[in-house]
Design an enzyme around this catalytic site. Structure first.
Site, PDB file in Angstrom:
ATOM      1  N   TYR A   1      41.616  38.463  76.688  1.00 30.09           N
ATOM      2  CA  TYR A   1      42.314  37.336  76.051  1.00 30.09           C
ATOM      3  C   TYR A   1      43.513  36.899  76.895  1.00 30.09           C
ATOM      4  CZ  TYR A   1      44.433  34.772  72.086  1.00 30.09           C
ATOM      5  OH  TYR A   1      44.981  33.817  71.262  1.00 30.09           O
TER       6      TYR A   1
ATOM      7  N   LYS B   1      44.116  33.284  78.633  1.00 29.08           N
ATOM      8  CA  LYS B   1      45.259  32.462  78.210  1.00 29.08           C
ATOM      9  C   LYS B   1      46.235  32.223  79.365  1.00 29.08           C
ATOM     10  CE  LYS B   1      44.004  31.779  73.936  1.00 29.08           C
ATOM     11  NZ  LYS B   1      43.562  30.429  73.534  1.00 29.08           N
TER      12      LYS B   1
HETATM   13  P1  NAP Z   1      40.747  30.825  64.064  1.00 31.99           P
HETATM   14  O1  NAP Z   1      41.413  30.622  62.764  1.00 31.99           O
HETATM   15  O2  NAP Z   1      39.937  32.049  64.294  1.00 31.99           O
HETATM   16  O3  NAP Z   1      39.854  29.530  64.381  1.00 31.99           O
HETATM   17  C1  NAP Z   1      39.156  29.465  65.580  1.00 31.99           C
HETATM   18  C2  NAP Z   1      38.528  28.106  65.717  1.00 31.99           C
HETATM   19  O4  NAP Z   1      37.858  28.050  66.989  1.00 31.99           O
HETATM   20  C3  NAP Z   1      37.498  27.817  64.647  1.00 31.99           C
HETATM   21  O5  NAP Z   1      37.601  26.460  64.262  1.00 31.99           O
HETATM   22  C4  NAP Z   1      36.180  28.062  65.376  1.00 31.99           C
HETATM   23  O6  NAP Z   1      35.127  27.251  64.909  1.00 31.99           O
HETATM   24  C5  NAP Z   1      36.531  27.615  66.772  1.00 31.99           C
HETATM   25  N1  NAP Z   1      35.628  28.159  67.780  1.00 31.99           N
HETATM   26  C6  NAP Z   1      35.519  29.450  68.202  1.00 31.99           C
HETATM   27  N2  NAP Z   1      34.573  29.539  69.153  1.00 31.99           N
HETATM   28  C7  NAP Z   1      34.074  28.283  69.332  1.00 31.99           C
HETATM   29  C8  NAP Z   1      33.081  27.737  70.178  1.00 31.99           C
HETATM   30  N3  NAP Z   1      32.386  28.504  71.031  1.00 31.99           N
HETATM   31  N4  NAP Z   1      32.834  26.400  70.110  1.00 31.99           N
HETATM   32  C9  NAP Z   1      33.522  25.616  69.257  1.00 31.99           C
HETATM   33  N5  NAP Z   1      34.480  26.073  68.423  1.00 31.99           N
HETATM   34  C10 NAP Z   1      34.749  27.400  68.465  1.00 31.99           C
HETATM   35  O7  NAP Z   1      41.806  30.804  65.259  1.00 31.99           O
HETATM   36  P2  NAP Z   1      43.280  30.172  65.322  1.00 31.99           P
HETATM   37  O8  NAP Z   1      44.231  31.245  65.019  1.00 31.99           O
HETATM   38  O9  NAP Z   1      43.331  28.897  64.598  1.00 31.99           O
HETATM   39  O10 NAP Z   1      43.372  29.932  66.906  1.00 31.99           O
HETATM   40  C11 NAP Z   1      43.206  28.649  67.492  1.00 31.99           C
HETATM   41  C12 NAP Z   1      43.621  28.739  68.947  1.00 31.99           C
HETATM   42  O11 NAP Z   1      44.985  29.149  69.020  1.00 31.99           O
HETATM   43  C13 NAP Z   1      42.825  29.769  69.745  1.00 31.99           C
HETATM   44  O12 NAP Z   1      42.633  29.313  71.071  1.00 31.99           O
HETATM   45  C14 NAP Z   1      43.758  30.972  69.765  1.00 31.99           C
HETATM   46  O13 NAP Z   1      43.512  31.803  70.856  1.00 31.99           O
HETATM   47  C15 NAP Z   1      45.102  30.291  69.848  1.00 31.99           C
HETATM   48  N6  NAP Z   1      46.214  31.105  69.387  1.00 31.99           N
HETATM   49  C16 NAP Z   1      46.250  31.570  68.121  1.00 31.99           C
HETATM   50  C17 NAP Z   1      47.322  32.338  67.723  1.00 31.99           C
HETATM   51  C18 NAP Z   1      47.456  32.883  66.333  1.00 31.99           C
HETATM   52  O14 NAP Z   1      48.401  33.656  66.116  1.00 31.99           O
HETATM   53  N7  NAP Z   1      46.617  32.526  65.387  1.00 31.99           N
HETATM   54  C19 NAP Z   1      48.338  32.646  68.622  1.00 31.99           C
HETATM   55  C20 NAP Z   1      48.268  32.155  69.912  1.00 31.99           C
HETATM   56  C21 NAP Z   1      47.192  31.375  70.279  1.00 31.99           C
HETATM   57  P3  NAP Z   1      33.935  27.790  63.919  1.00 31.99           P
HETATM   58  O15 NAP Z   1      34.609  28.507  62.779  1.00 31.99           O
HETATM   59  O16 NAP Z   1      33.269  26.520  63.518  1.00 31.99           O
HETATM   60  O17 NAP Z   1      33.067  28.694  64.733  1.00 31.99           O
END
Ligand code: NAP
Length: 247
Positions: free
Chosen positions: A157, A161
């Protein structure tokens, strides 16, 4: 609607849940035509589209696994045929497969690199030509504090990133004269399914290290995205929205 419709189309990858859903909603209510991409979560994606349309906005949900080049090409063919160009690209989709490096297998490495990093090659490759032609574009890559600080059990990851940060700075240099900005946002720990899947004691220990003493909200990141779209003079930057976790 909080503002007039813009003539800009926005693609939000992984717009069905969590941070992507909040970004889709924020931009839909701000007058952008939002393409809510999802992989599996069709009902969640349709619910976001409904919320945008019910508030007088324009949006559509389109399925594609953006870690696959052929599926991404199909997605862009659908967008170009029925909507137009992607003027604003939000590369948000991401997954985790956390494990110490000693125990991590190639499949777990590749799943994260393909979804979190190579997907950005797939979408940007297809969005950029029209942006260059029209001399306008915004590309925002959702990186992570983990790409800056590293994370235990997160070599895959963190590599993806951190890769997004280098990718964004390089592309920003290449496109700055063409009215295109490329930036990353580095969220800290945001209260979504991804973070809520962590064991409670791990989460509590993380929260105790965040200076503002709480998880962030998906809307905190969505507001940062809107700010970056509206700025024509900010490019090649990382916007840290992390409650002070990494300064
Ligand atoms: P999440 O709640 O797990 O949601 C992930 C999203 O990505 C879902 O809409 C999922 O769609 C989609 N997705 C995953 N694989 C995919 C693929 N192959 N093709 C198309 N869509 C895909 O995650 P989140 O926390 O919102 O994270 C969103 C972004 O922010 C990510 O890049 C994550 O690394 C980053 N981020 C998150 C955090 C945090 O604390 N949450 C912190 C730093 C960075 P489906 O459900 O339709 O599969």
């Amino acid at each position: 609607m909080t503002s007039e419709k813009t003539n800009r189309n926005v693609l939000v990858t992984g717009g069905s849940r969590g941070i992507g859903a909040a970004i889709s909603l924020e931009l839909g209510l701000a007058g952008y035509f939002v393409i809510v991409n999802y992989n599996h979560s069709i009902s969640e994606a349709e619910n976001i589209v409904k919320q945008i349309i019910d508030n007088g906005g324009q949006a559509v949900a389109l399925q594609a696994n953006i870690s696959k080049a052929d599926e991404t090409e199909r997605l862009f063919n659908e967008i170009n045929a029925s909507i137009g160009t992607v003027d604003v690209l939000i590369n948000n989709a991401g997954i985790t497969r956390d494990k110490s490096f000693k125990k991590m297998n190639l499949e777990e490495w590749e799943a994260v690199i393909d979804t979190n990093l190579s997907s950005v090659f797939n979408t940007t490759k297809l969005a950029l030509p029209a942006m260059l032609d029209q001399k306008y574009g915004r590309i925002i890559n959702i990186s992570s504090v983990i790409g800056q600080s590293g994370g235990f059990g997160q070599t895959n990851y963190a590599a993806a990133k951190a890769g997004l940060i280098g990718f964004s700075k390089s592309l920003a240099l290449e496109t700055a004269k063409s009215g295109i900005t490329v930036n990353t946002i580095c969220p800290g720990f945001i209260g979504t399914d991804m973070v809520n899947a962590m064991p409670e004691e791990v989460l509590n220990s993380i929260i105790s290290k965040i200076p503002v003493n709480r998880l962030g909200l998906p809307s905190d990141i969505a507001k940062g995205v809107k700010f970056l779209i509206e700025s024509s003079y900010m490019t090649g930057q990382s916007l840290n929205i992390n409650g002070g976790l990494y300064m």
